[in-house]
Write an enzyme that holds these catalytic residues in place. Structure first.
Site, PDB file in Angstrom:
ATOM      1  N   LYS A 124       0.741  -1.201   0.024  1.00  0.00           N
ATOM      2  CA  LYS A 124      -0.050  -0.039   0.028  1.00  0.00           C
ATOM      3  C   LYS A 124       0.963   1.081   0.124  1.00  0.00           C
ATOM      4  CE  LYS A 124      -4.242   1.231   0.193  1.00  0.00           C
ATOM      5  NZ  LYS A 124      -5.730   0.210  -0.427  1.00  0.00           N
ATOM      6  N   ASP A 164      -6.822   4.125  -4.584  1.00  0.00           N
ATOM      7  CA  ASP A 164      -7.742   3.926  -3.483  1.00  0.00           C
ATOM      8  C   ASP A 164      -8.170   5.412  -3.472  1.00  0.00           C
ATOM      9  OD1 ASP A 164      -7.794   2.271  -1.012  1.00  0.00           O
ATOM     10  OD2 ASP A 164      -7.687   4.032  -0.053  1.00  0.00           O
ATOM     11  N   GLY A 237     -17.873   7.537  -3.629  1.00  0.00           N
ATOM     12  CA  GLY A 237     -16.710   7.667  -4.315  1.00  0.00           C
ATOM     13  C   GLY A 237     -16.911   6.428  -5.293  1.00  0.00           C
TER      14      GLY A 237
HETATM   15  P1  NDP Z   1     -12.809   7.627  -3.263  1.00  0.00           P
HETATM   16  O1  NDP Z   1     -11.854   8.747  -3.206  1.00  0.00           O
HETATM   17  O2  NDP Z   1     -13.460   7.384  -4.733  1.00  0.00           O
HETATM   18  O3  NDP Z   1     -14.358   7.710  -2.470  1.00  0.00           O
HETATM   19  C1  NDP Z   1     -14.310   8.044  -1.162  1.00  0.00           C
HETATM   20  C2  NDP Z   1     -15.751   8.345  -0.672  1.00  0.00           C
HETATM   21  O4  NDP Z   1     -15.554   8.566   0.861  1.00  0.00           O
HETATM   22  C3  NDP Z   1     -16.072   9.846  -0.954  1.00  0.00           C
HETATM   23  O5  NDP Z   1     -17.539   9.929  -1.149  1.00  0.00           O
HETATM   24  C4  NDP Z   1     -15.614  10.695   0.038  1.00  0.00           C
HETATM   25  O6  NDP Z   1     -16.316  11.825   0.054  1.00  0.00           O
HETATM   26  C5  NDP Z   1     -15.968   9.875   1.069  1.00  0.00           C
HETATM   27  N1  NDP Z   1     -15.263   9.829   2.401  1.00  0.00           N
HETATM   28  C6  NDP Z   1     -13.947  10.217   2.479  1.00  0.00           C
HETATM   29  N2  NDP Z   1     -13.496  10.296   3.917  1.00  0.00           N
HETATM   30  C7  NDP Z   1     -14.608  10.403   4.306  1.00  0.00           C
HETATM   31  C8  NDP Z   1     -14.925  10.497   5.966  1.00  0.00           C
HETATM   32  N3  NDP Z   1     -14.147  10.684   6.761  1.00  0.00           N
HETATM   33  N4  NDP Z   1     -16.386  10.530   6.296  1.00  0.00           N
HETATM   34  C9  NDP Z   1     -17.298  10.152   5.195  1.00  0.00           C
HETATM   35  N5  NDP Z   1     -17.246   9.884   3.924  1.00  0.00           N
HETATM   36  C10 NDP Z   1     -15.746  10.255   3.526  1.00  0.00           C
HETATM   37  O7  NDP Z   1     -12.631   6.310  -2.896  1.00  0.00           O
HETATM   38  P2  NDP Z   1     -13.071   4.782  -3.058  1.00  0.00           P
HETATM   39  O8  NDP Z   1     -14.449   4.974  -3.263  1.00  0.00           O
HETATM   40  O9  NDP Z   1     -11.783   4.259  -4.012  1.00  0.00           O
HETATM   41  O10 NDP Z   1     -12.554   4.142  -1.601  1.00  0.00           O
HETATM   42  C11 NDP Z   1     -13.460   3.900  -0.718  1.00  0.00           C
HETATM   43  C12 NDP Z   1     -13.231   2.953   0.247  1.00  0.00           C
HETATM   44  O11 NDP Z   1     -12.938   1.786  -0.350  1.00  0.00           O
HETATM   45  C13 NDP Z   1     -11.873   3.149   1.054  1.00  0.00           C
HETATM   46  O12 NDP Z   1     -11.771   2.547   2.314  1.00  0.00           O
HETATM   47  C14 NDP Z   1     -10.753   2.436   0.255  1.00  0.00           C
HETATM   48  O13 NDP Z   1      -9.683   1.974   0.712  1.00  0.00           O
HETATM   49  C15 NDP Z   1     -11.808   1.072  -0.436  1.00  0.00           C
HETATM   50  N6  NDP Z   1     -11.245   0.187  -1.332  1.00  0.00           N
HETATM   51  C16 NDP Z   1     -11.447   0.966  -2.608  1.00  0.00           C
HETATM   52  C17 NDP Z   1     -10.947  -0.019  -3.800  1.00  0.00           C
HETATM   53  C18 NDP Z   1     -10.730   0.504  -5.101  1.00  0.00           C
HETATM   54  O14 NDP Z   1     -10.564  -0.177  -5.835  1.00  0.00           O
HETATM   55  N7  NDP Z   1     -10.994   1.861  -5.005  1.00  0.00           N
HETATM   56  C19 NDP Z   1     -10.972  -1.394  -3.410  1.00  0.00           C
HETATM   57  C20 NDP Z   1     -10.972  -1.815  -2.331  1.00  0.00           C
HETATM   58  C21 NDP Z   1     -11.218  -1.074  -1.187  1.00  0.00           C
HETATM   59  P3  NDP Z   1     -15.765  13.167  -0.733  1.00  0.00           P
HETATM   60  O15 NDP Z   1     -15.360  12.805  -2.077  1.00  0.00           O
HETATM   61  O16 NDP Z   1     -16.963  13.967  -0.489  1.00  0.00           O
HETATM   62  O17 NDP Z   1     -14.629  13.580   0.262  1.00  0.00           O
HETATM   63  O1  2IT Z   2      -7.957  -1.705  -0.981  1.00  0.00           O
HETATM   64  C1  2IT Z   2      -7.828  -2.142  -2.122  1.00  0.00           C
HETATM   65  O2  2IT Z   2      -7.955  -3.165  -2.311  1.00  0.00           O
HETATM   66  C2  2IT Z   2      -7.574  -1.422  -3.298  1.00  0.00           C
HETATM   67  N1  2IT Z   2      -7.428   0.039  -3.076  1.00  0.00           N
HETATM   68  C3  2IT Z   2      -7.306  -1.748  -4.677  1.00  0.00           C
HETATM   69  C4  2IT Z   2      -5.759  -2.313  -4.749  1.00  0.00           C
HETATM   70  C5  2IT Z   2      -5.349  -2.590  -6.256  1.00  0.00           C
HETATM   71  O3  2IT Z   2      -4.394  -3.031  -6.449  1.00  0.00           O
HETATM   72  O4  2IT Z   2      -6.302  -2.779  -7.176  1.00  0.00           O
END
Ligand code: NDP
Ligand code: 2IT
Length: 445
Positions: A124, A164, A237
């Site tokens: 990470k 992420d 997100g």
């Molecule tokens: P994004 O940046 O696309 O979205 C994050 C979302 O969470 C946004 O809606 C943001 O709102 C909101 N957010 C951020 N901080 C806070 C907070 N403190 N309280 C409430 N809402 C918050 O990120 P992802 O969708 O990619 O990631 C979301 C989660 O999923 C994370 O935990 C990440 O580690 C996990 N994840 C992501 C993967 C991926 O492929 N992207 C894979 C597996 C897990 P705003 O934009 O308004 O700040």
């Molecule tokens: O938390 C996660 O699994 C991710 N942000 C995706 C990692 C990846 O390598 O696709």
């Protein structure tokens, strides 16, 4: 295993790293029994070795904003465990990023990647850079400055970063451009790439889709599905968007989304053109939650609140770590929640998880539920190595199969005598065993 001693020693070595220590404790509690039944793990020091990253790179990222002002952020890459494949895991750009958060994410990634059935180790990285309100040029210059340090440490066979929080397709593009220039090679060094230059179809929606496939498997164990179910989702997100879309496809009604300042409750359901509207807002780098309630007056914005006070059948936390606490869990349980599946990484606090398990609520932990994202990254790596690209149907079928397999592994190791499936235990044991056995095979390195 002397769990308390291990935790006390770790706390001494890494004071204040609360998220990292939280993630380690959860895994150790789950695997304690299996670990003790296999003395070869103890004699090879597997535990002591698995809780520490192989290495951590920290670096400064100096960059210049549009007005000519110089900024300095911190950059990190953690190569946590490479026993079963090249290090693999996302990059997070958010002002809250610190070593503890990235170590918890890297540690979780080891077991998540192991569950995917694909050959990927855990890693990470990220930065405390805040992408909010930055211009496109500023984002590009930051990504270029970040890669100027990171590129020495990564490669398609050594370490493959992805997105992420705060890192999506645009950032991966700028990061890749700089890597390509420095390394003088066009390889699959990052995943989440654009479709025209090596990216896999469906990677953007894969985490959310996979999370809903997993939740669907959980519901199926009780003869249920998403049809007619009310679903509360947090965040909006990348992950939340995919989840909202797939829940709608399967006949469920999504009534909430959220941002850091509050949540939207839309009793009519968030679907169709409303999702399009949200995507437009998101692409414009605006605050997405409040404007939704102006555009759709039947929806209410609840300032400073979390969605977990709403009555729902299924809850999918998809925003960030520790965003669902004990009081939230109690509310969900009181309101009759059937299934909670974590789209985000570690969104539920340990006492919230225990409350769900104590009440025999089906609870899917992030490392199993959201593994579809990194799994599709793994599929992107395969396509890059083979220099081919699969169709959406092919990728979706593989993703679906992987999520079903992960569910099966959780049931195999987590089913209790009374028939209840403890998915936390199941995911941790299944993920751990594969990595621990690989470490045994490879000697003390
Ligand atoms: P994004 O940046 O696309 O979205 C994050 C979302 O969470 C946004 O809606 C943001 O709102 C909101 N957010 C951020 N901080 C806070 C907070 N403190 N309280 C409430 N809402 C918050 O990120 P992802 O969708 O990619 O990631 C979301 C989660 O999923 C994370 O935990 C990440 O580690 C996990 N994840 C992501 C993967 C991926 O492929 N992207 C894979 C597996 C897990 P705003 O934009 O308004 O700040
Ligand atoms: O938390 C996660 O699994 C991710 N942000 C995706 C990692 C990846 O390598 O696709």
């Amino acid at each position: 295993m002397n769990l308390e001693k291990i935790m006390t020693d770790l706390e001494k070595k890494h004071p204040g790293e609360v998220e990292y220590l939280q993630a380690v404790r959860e895994v150790l509690e789950s695997i304690e029994e299996v670990y003790n039944e296999n003395p070869q793990f103890e004699s090879a020091g597997i535990l002591e070795r698995i809780v520490e990253p192989d290495r951590i790179l920290t670096f400064k990222v100096p960059w210049v904003d549009d007005s000519g002002k110089v900024h300095v952020n911190l950059g990190y890459r953690i190569q946590f465990n490479g026993a079963i494949g090249p290090y693999k895991g996302g990059l997070r750009f958010h002002p809250s990023v610190n070593l503890s958060i990235l170590k918890f994410l890297g540690f979780e990634q080891i077991f998540k990647n192991s569950l995917t059935t694909l050959p990927m180790g855990g890693g990470k990285g990220g930065s405390d850079f805040d992408p909010k309100g930055k211009s496109n040029g500023e984002i590009m210059r930051f990504c270029q400055a970040f890669m100027l340090e990171l590129w020495k440490m990564i490669g398609p066979e050594t370490d493959v970063p992805a997105g992420d929080i705060g890192v999506g397709g645009r950032e991966i593009g700028y990061l890749f451009g700089m890597y390509k220039k420095l390394a003088q090679e066009h390889t699959g060094v990052l995943t989440g790439k654009g479709r025209n230059w090596g990216g896999s179809i469906m990677r953007p929606e894969a985490t959310g889709f996979g999370a809903v496939y997993f939740a669907h498997e959980m519901l199926k164990t009780k003869g249920l599905d998403f049809k007619g179910k009310t679903v509360a989702i947090s965040g909006f997100g990348n992950v939340a968007w995919g989840a909202v879309t797939k829940v709608n496809e399967l006949g469920g009604k999504v009534v909430t989304i959220s941002g850091p300042d509050g949540y939207i409750y839309d009793p009519e359901g968030i679907s169709g053109s409303k999702i399009e509207y949200l995507l437009e807002l998101r692409a414009s780098n605006q605050d997405i939650v409040k404007p939704y309630s102006y555009e759709f007056p039947n929806a209410q914005f609840h300032q400073g609140k979390r969605p977990w006070e709403v009555k729902c059948d299924v809850a999918l936390p998809c925003a960030t770590q520790n965003e669902l606490g004990l009081e939230d869990a109690k509310n969900l349980i009181k309101n009759g929640v059937i299934c909670v599946a974590e789209g985000a990484n570690m969104p539920s606090t340990p006492d919230a998880v225990n409350a769900f398990l104590d009440h025999k609520i089906m609870f899917g932990p992030g490392k199993a539920v959201n593994a579809g994202g990194v799994a599709t990254s793994g599929l992107e790596m395969t396509q890059n190595s083979m220099k081919i690209s699969w169709t959406a149907e092919e990728v979706d079928a593989k993703l679906h199969q992987i999520m079903t397999d992960i569910h099966g592994q959780c049931v195999k190791y987590g089913k209790q005598d009374d028939g209840f499936v403890n998915y936390v235990k199941g995911a941790n044991i299944a993920g751990f065993l594969k990595v621990a056995n690989a470490m045994l095979d490879q000697g003390v390195v």
